[in-house]
Design a protein around this motif. Sequence first.
Motif: not given
Length: 182
Positions: A67-86
């Motif tokens: 969703r276009d919500e700051p918390a959801a956007i930040r969480e998506a960034l953190v999750a994507a960056l936490a994936d060692a493959r990414t």
Amino acid sequence: SRSQAPKEDSKPSHPGHHHREAAPVDVPAAVVTVSDTRDLETDTGGLLVEELLRGAGQTVTGRRVVRDEPAAIREALVAALADARTRAVLFTGGTGIAPRDVTPDTLEPELERVIPGFGELFRMLSYEDIGSAALLSRALAGLRGGKVVFVIPGSRGAVRLAMDKLVLPELGHLAGEARKTR
């Protein structure tokens, strides 16, 4: 009189080209669409990002819609960056000037370094396609944690423009440079 050696016709190598030669070929990337109205089935912009990445021989480590919500956007960034493959994260959507368009506002403070040329070039190229409406785009790119983050508009035309003209030609080079430490 001295005779001069004939000049070579070839252009000298650009000093930055050695960086490209050492750049990774495959840059595993996560795709995140920011939208209040789309889901994975109706997300044509994010799907196009994924298709263009795969078509260029890149690995896609995941694709999601938030969703276009700051918390959801930040969480998506953190999750994507936490994936060692990414090694790269591509956000699409939420880059306009409507009150709900908060992707750049949310992500810019999360970046360690902004790459201003990305947004500048995207708007310049967009201007050639859509005229003065290009000024409404808040496309953005930067670095965080040794990885590259792109924020591009969600329309298929904007996605294709950003991917074909900017992201794909420089993805390996950017990912290689982002991993370097001081």
